[in-house]
Enzyme design. Structure first.
Site, PDB file in Angstrom:
ATOM      1  N   GLU A  74     -11.708  23.860  -2.959  1.00  0.00           N
ATOM      2  CA  GLU A  74     -11.052  22.569  -3.175  1.00  0.00           C
ATOM      3  C   GLU A  74     -11.656  21.546  -2.231  1.00  0.00           C
ATOM      4  O   GLU A  74     -11.857  21.808  -1.044  1.00  0.00           O
ATOM      5  CB  GLU A  74      -9.546  22.710  -2.938  1.00  0.00           C
ATOM      6  CG  GLU A  74      -8.780  21.425  -2.757  1.00  0.00           C
ATOM      7  CD  GLU A  74      -8.898  20.472  -3.939  1.00  0.00           C
ATOM      8  OE1 GLU A  74      -8.792  19.258  -3.722  1.00  0.00           O
ATOM      9  OE2 GLU A  74      -9.122  20.936  -5.088  1.00  0.00           O
ATOM     10  N   GLN A  75     -11.958  20.365  -2.758  1.00  0.00           N
ATOM     11  CA  GLN A  75     -12.666  19.360  -1.963  1.00  0.00           C
ATOM     12  C   GLN A  75     -11.814  18.712  -0.883  1.00  0.00           C
ATOM     13  O   GLN A  75     -12.327  18.281   0.148  1.00  0.00           O
ATOM     14  CB  GLN A  75     -13.230  18.278  -2.879  1.00  0.00           C
ATOM     15  CG  GLN A  75     -12.177  17.466  -3.602  1.00  0.00           C
ATOM     16  CD  GLN A  75     -12.797  16.463  -4.564  1.00  0.00           C
ATOM     17  OE1 GLN A  75     -13.978  16.542  -4.899  1.00  0.00           O
ATOM     18  NE2 GLN A  75     -11.995  15.513  -5.012  1.00  0.00           N
ATOM     19  N   TYR A 126       9.880  10.581 -19.704  1.00  0.00           N
ATOM     20  CA  TYR A 126      10.492  11.898 -19.932  1.00  0.00           C
ATOM     21  C   TYR A 126      11.008  12.446 -18.599  1.00  0.00           C
ATOM     22  O   TYR A 126      10.534  12.058 -17.527  1.00  0.00           O
ATOM     23  CB  TYR A 126       9.521  12.885 -20.595  1.00  0.00           C
ATOM     24  CG  TYR A 126       8.192  13.090 -19.907  1.00  0.00           C
ATOM     25  CD1 TYR A 126       8.032  14.032 -18.900  1.00  0.00           C
ATOM     26  CD2 TYR A 126       7.070  12.355 -20.299  1.00  0.00           C
ATOM     27  CE1 TYR A 126       6.812  14.241 -18.299  1.00  0.00           C
ATOM     28  CE2 TYR A 126       5.838  12.555 -19.697  1.00  0.00           C
ATOM     29  CZ  TYR A 126       5.716  13.508 -18.694  1.00  0.00           C
ATOM     30  OH  TYR A 126       4.496  13.717 -18.095  1.00  0.00           O
TER      31      TYR A 126
END
Length: 403
Positions: A36-37, A212
């Protein structure tokens, strides 16, 4: 069958990358490493819909109950309304059997559930991929922090601006929709007590508002789409002034409920709505693409994340069927064969849905729009929501074996 020593790297630690790691472990018995960066798993506070087709995948992965507990299942069918609040049709957000129903999820909650289902030792933060290359029968990933890692295979789950896509030899043709979306969440306590606990979409002339529920109906997500050239002038997203939303929706007359909802917004962010032209291939040797890296789509069918979930379980299934590392390229080709057509149909369908919601192109005739959206209600349930990605993968494998 691949053994535990198989080295698979997943570039991208978002919703697609984490769910891919979970599926590989659960279905294929492979412990992948996720890169993950950023320095932490973090998501902007906005909502996402888990559709019935993805609920089916999450059920097989043992994650559905956690998502249902953290999210919000609407109290009934959603509503499509015209700008003045007249109901055009209801939206059947469930599969034909009624077993799987839409879940509104707060994105940070979703990331948290997925991250907790992955071994912490398998997640490397602060690793932004710079380039990916094939070395012999394997793959080497170079990172901007100076590190490099070698793998038997690499999966690119690194989003619309994918670096891994380049290694697959696919061009990136970004397509701007002409629209941007204001997004965020509001507290349910700031809405009238009788606010409908379902999804509602007001369709106006060149703009629309969708809402929503999230978090057991404690929050409501909103997506307010308007035409703009702002994303072409620099950044694709950023914080915005709430007054901008009010100004955009003051251009025409709306149902008073739209005004009620907009008045409850306290913070907002804007996103340019980009996708990519459909790719001609998702894999090259031991490298494959997944999620937005393979088929980025604008959000008007709510299928972006859901298609990533379908990708994950399909890819895991074909890797489970591989007998050795040398079979991985063929597993990736089979995965592509099983998934590409469906994803492209939904990419194009998402563009069409946007034109429908905003009364554009062939839908400037709102009577035609209303007929189209009403007639598509049951088609959407049968074709999109009833889809079983694992069953399709099994059938695809049988066709390969007969060939």
């Amino acid at each position: 069958m691949l053994d535990k020593a198989t080295r698979i790297g997943i570039v991208g630690g978002g919703l697609g990358g984490l769910s891919a790691a979970i599926a590989l472990k659960k279905i294929a018995g492979i412990q992948a490493t996720v890169f993950e960066q950023s320095d932490k798993h973090d998501e902007v506070g906005a909502g996402v819909t888990i559709a019935p087709n993805a609920c089916r995948v999450l059920d097989k992965l043992g994650l559905l109950k956690a998502m249902q507990d953290a999210g919000a299942i609407p109290d009934g069918h959603g509503l499509y309304l015209d700008a003045l609040g007249n109901v055009v049709t209801d939206a059947a957000w469930e599969d034909t059997s009624g077993q799987y129903k839409n879940i509104g999820m707060y994105r940070p909650d979703m990331i948290d559930i997925l991250a907790k289902a992955v071994d912490p030792a398998a997640i490397r933060l602060h690793h932004r991929a710079k380039s990916v290359e094939m070395i012999g029968s394997g793959v080497r990933v170079h990172f901007e922090n100076g590190a490099q890692e070698d793998f038997d295979a690499v999966i690119g789950a690194d989003g619309i601006r994918s670096v891994v896509r380049q290694a697959v030899g696919q061009p990136t043709n970004f397509v701007y929709s002409g629209y941007m979306a204001y997004r965020g969440v509001i507290d349910a306590d700031d809405l009238p007590k009788d606010w409908k606990r379902v999804s509602q979409t007001w369709m106006g002339n060149d703009r629309h508002l969708m809402t929503y529920p999230l978090q057991q109906h404690k929050l409501y997500n909103y997506v307010a789409c308007v035409p703009s050239d702002r994303p072409l002038k620099g950044h694709w997203s950023g914080p915005a002034d709430v007054a901008e939303v009010h100004a955009e929706f003051s251009r025409q007359k709306w149902d008073p409920k739209v005004e009620q909802f907009l008045s409850a917004i306290k913070e907002t962010f804007w996103w340019g709505l980009f996708d990519i032209e459909p790719l001609t291939n998702w894999s090259r040797g031991p490298i494959a693409l997944l999620g937005d890296a393979a088929h980025s789509m604008i959000p008007h069918q709510g299928q972006g994340v859901n298609q990533a979930f379908e990708d994950c379980i399909t890819l895991a299934y074909f890797l489970k069927e591989a007998n050795s590392i040398s079979d991985i390229p063929e597993a990736f080709r089979r995965y592509t064969a099983a998934r590409m057509q469906r994803a492209v149909i939904l990419q194009v369908g998402s563009r069409r849905a946007g034109a429908m919601f905003d009364s554009q192109l062939q839908f400037t005739n709102t009577r035609k729009r209303n007929v189209d959206i009403t007639s598509g209600r049951d088609f959407r349930r049968a074709v999109v929501f009833d889809y079983d990605a694992l069953k399709v993968a099994e059938n695809t494998l049988q066709r390969f074996k007969k060939a």
